[in-house]
Design a protein around this motif. Structure first.
Motif, PDB file in Angstrom:
ATOM      1  N   LEU A   1      -6.566   8.586  -0.063  1.00  0.00           N
ATOM      2  CA  LEU A   1      -5.956   7.332   0.384  1.00  0.00           C
ATOM      3  C   LEU A   1      -6.224   6.207  -0.595  1.00  0.00           C
ATOM      4  N   ASN A   2      -5.292   5.273  -0.671  1.00  0.00           N
ATOM      5  CA  ASN A   2      -5.503   4.029  -1.403  1.00  0.00           C
ATOM      6  C   ASN A   2      -6.110   3.010  -0.451  1.00  0.00           C
ATOM      7  N   CYS A   3      -6.836   2.079  -0.990  1.00  0.00           N
ATOM      8  CA  CYS A   3      -7.499   1.054  -0.186  1.00  0.00           C
ATOM      9  C   CYS A   3      -6.970  -0.319  -0.582  1.00  0.00           C
ATOM     10  N   VAL A   4      -6.531  -1.084   0.401  1.00  0.00           N
ATOM     11  CA  VAL A   4      -6.122  -2.468   0.187  1.00  0.00           C
ATOM     12  C   VAL A   4      -7.163  -3.339   0.874  1.00  0.00           C
ATOM     13  N   CYS A   5      -7.800  -4.201   0.107  1.00  0.00           N
ATOM     14  CA  CYS A   5      -8.861  -5.061   0.635  1.00  0.00           C
ATOM     15  C   CYS A   5      -8.373  -6.497   0.682  1.00  0.00           C
ATOM     16  N   LEU A   6      -8.467  -7.095   1.839  1.00  0.00           N
ATOM     17  CA  LEU A   6      -8.165  -8.513   2.003  1.00  0.00           C
ATOM     18  C   LEU A   6      -9.501  -9.226   2.135  1.00  0.00           C
ATOM     19  N   LEU A   7      -9.813 -10.048   1.136  1.00  0.00           N
ATOM     20  CA  LEU A   7     -11.132 -10.669   1.045  1.00  0.00           C
ATOM     21  C   LEU A   7     -11.048 -12.184   1.026  1.00  0.00           C
ATOM     22  N   ARG A   8     -11.957 -12.807   1.743  1.00  0.00           N
ATOM     23  CA  ARG A   8     -12.161 -14.239   1.553  1.00  0.00           C
ATOM     24  C   ARG A   8     -13.032 -14.390   0.320  1.00  0.00           C
ATOM     25  N   PRO A   9     -12.790 -15.396  -0.511  1.00  0.00           N
ATOM     26  CA  PRO A   9     -13.563 -15.543  -1.756  1.00  0.00           C
ATOM     27  C   PRO A   9     -14.960 -16.108  -1.494  1.00  0.00           C
ATOM     28  N   THR A  10     -15.866 -15.250  -1.017  1.00  0.00           N
ATOM     29  CA  THR A  10     -17.254 -15.655  -0.778  1.00  0.00           C
ATOM     30  C   THR A  10     -18.176 -14.791  -1.631  1.00  0.00           C
ATOM     31  N   SER A  11     -19.360 -15.279  -1.893  1.00  0.00           N
ATOM     32  CA  SER A  11     -20.302 -14.500  -2.699  1.00  0.00           C
ATOM     33  C   SER A  11     -20.687 -13.208  -1.989  1.00  0.00           C
ATOM     34  N   LYS A  12     -20.802 -13.234  -0.668  1.00  0.00           N
ATOM     35  CA  LYS A  12     -21.127 -12.012   0.074  1.00  0.00           C
ATOM     36  C   LYS A  12     -20.030 -10.974  -0.091  1.00  0.00           C
ATOM     37  N   ASN A  13     -18.762 -11.386   0.012  1.00  0.00           N
ATOM     38  CA  ASN A  13     -17.662 -10.436  -0.146  1.00  0.00           C
ATOM     39  C   ASN A  13     -17.587  -9.876  -1.558  1.00  0.00           C
ATOM     40  N   PHE A  14     -17.915 -10.699  -2.565  1.00  0.00           N
ATOM     41  CA  PHE A  14     -17.941 -10.182  -3.935  1.00  0.00           C
ATOM     42  C   PHE A  14     -19.025  -9.115  -4.079  1.00  0.00           C
ATOM     43  N   GLU A  15     -20.149  -9.325  -3.416  1.00  0.00           N
ATOM     44  CA  GLU A  15     -21.223  -8.327  -3.441  1.00  0.00           C
ATOM     45  C   GLU A  15     -20.793  -7.043  -2.732  1.00  0.00           C
ATOM     46  N   VAL A  16     -20.144  -7.175  -1.581  1.00  0.00           N
ATOM     47  CA  VAL A  16     -19.689  -6.002  -0.816  1.00  0.00           C
ATOM     48  C   VAL A  16     -18.680  -5.194  -1.628  1.00  0.00           C
ATOM     49  N   ILE A  17     -17.709  -5.856  -2.247  1.00  0.00           N
ATOM     50  CA  ILE A  17     -16.692  -5.107  -2.998  1.00  0.00           C
ATOM     51  C   ILE A  17     -17.286  -4.504  -4.268  1.00  0.00           C
ATOM     52  N   ALA A  18     -18.243  -5.175  -4.883  1.00  0.00           N
ATOM     53  CA  ALA A  18     -18.904  -4.610  -6.064  1.00  0.00           C
ATOM     54  C   ALA A  18     -19.656  -3.334  -5.691  1.00  0.00           C
ATOM     55  N   ASN A  19     -20.339  -3.345  -4.556  1.00  0.00           N
ATOM     56  CA  ASN A  19     -21.039  -2.143  -4.089  1.00  0.00           C
ATOM     57  C   ASN A  19     -20.057  -1.022  -3.764  1.00  0.00           C
ATOM     58  N   GLU A  20     -18.935  -1.376  -3.163  1.00  0.00           N
ATOM     59  CA  GLU A  20     -17.918  -0.376  -2.807  1.00  0.00           C
ATOM     60  C   GLU A  20     -17.338   0.273  -4.056  1.00  0.00           C
ATOM     61  N   ILE A  21     -17.015  -0.515  -5.045  1.00  0.00           N
ATOM     62  CA  ILE A  21     -16.405   0.023  -6.262  1.00  0.00           C
ATOM     63  C   ILE A  21     -17.411   0.838  -7.064  1.00  0.00           C
ATOM     64  N   ALA A  22     -18.698   0.502  -6.960  1.00  0.00           N
ATOM     65  CA  ALA A  22     -19.735   1.273  -7.655  1.00  0.00           C
ATOM     66  C   ALA A  22     -19.850   2.686  -7.089  1.00  0.00           C
ATOM     67  N   ALA A  23     -19.545   2.859  -5.807  1.00  0.00           N
ATOM     68  CA  ALA A  23     -19.563   4.171  -5.153  1.00  0.00           C
ATOM     69  C   ALA A  23     -18.279   4.313  -4.338  1.00  0.00           C
ATOM     70  N   PRO A  24     -17.145   4.504  -5.007  1.00  0.00           N
ATOM     71  CA  PRO A  24     -15.844   4.460  -4.321  1.00  0.00           C
ATOM     72  C   PRO A  24     -15.652   5.576  -3.306  1.00  0.00           C
ATOM     73  N   LYS A  25     -14.980   5.223  -2.217  1.00  0.00           N
ATOM     74  CA  LYS A  25     -14.654   6.190  -1.164  1.00  0.00           C
ATOM     75  C   LYS A  25     -13.156   6.453  -1.082  1.00  0.00           C
ATOM     76  N   TYR A  26     -12.365   5.717  -1.863  1.00  0.00           N
ATOM     77  CA  TYR A  26     -10.910   5.844  -1.827  1.00  0.00           C
ATOM     78  C   TYR A  26     -10.386   6.095  -3.236  1.00  0.00           C
ATOM     79  N   ALA A  27      -9.149   6.547  -3.333  1.00  0.00           N
ATOM     80  CA  ALA A  27      -8.558   6.903  -4.621  1.00  0.00           C
ATOM     81  C   ALA A  27      -8.377   5.668  -5.512  1.00  0.00           C
ATOM     82  N   ASN A  28      -7.831   4.606  -4.959  1.00  0.00           N
ATOM     83  CA  ASN A  28      -7.560   3.367  -5.700  1.00  0.00           C
ATOM     84  C   ASN A  28      -7.859   2.184  -4.810  1.00  0.00           C
TER      85      ASN A  28
END
Length: 70
Positions: A29-56
């Motif tokens: 599956l592809n992943c579409v992330c809708l994020l508010r521009p907060t430092s916490k969300n940048f940290e969450v997405i950085a962690n997700e991309i470091a260990a991806p669970k989706y194709a794109n």
């Protein structure tokens, strides 16, 4: 807000939070992330991309809107 049946019509198969540690890898599956521009969300997405669970990943940020009174 959309109903689950409307989401299926749009080929959306899963809606979840990236912070949900119980999520299983869905490498087909592809992943579409809708994020508010907060430092916490940048940290969450950085962690997700470091260990991806989706194709794109497709990242979209929301804008902060101020609604002025009439």
């Amino acid at each position: 807000v959309l109903s689950q049946s409307k989401l299926f019509e749009l080929d959306v198969f899963l809606v979840d939070y990236l912070e949900n540690d119980a999520r299983q890898a869905q490498r087909s599956l592809n992943c579409v992330c809708l994020l508010r521009p907060t430092s916490k969300n940048f940290e969450v997405i950085a962690n997700e991309i470091a260990a991806p669970k989706y194709a794109n990943y497709h990242l979209c940020k929301s804008n902060n809107m101020v609604i002025a009174p009439f």
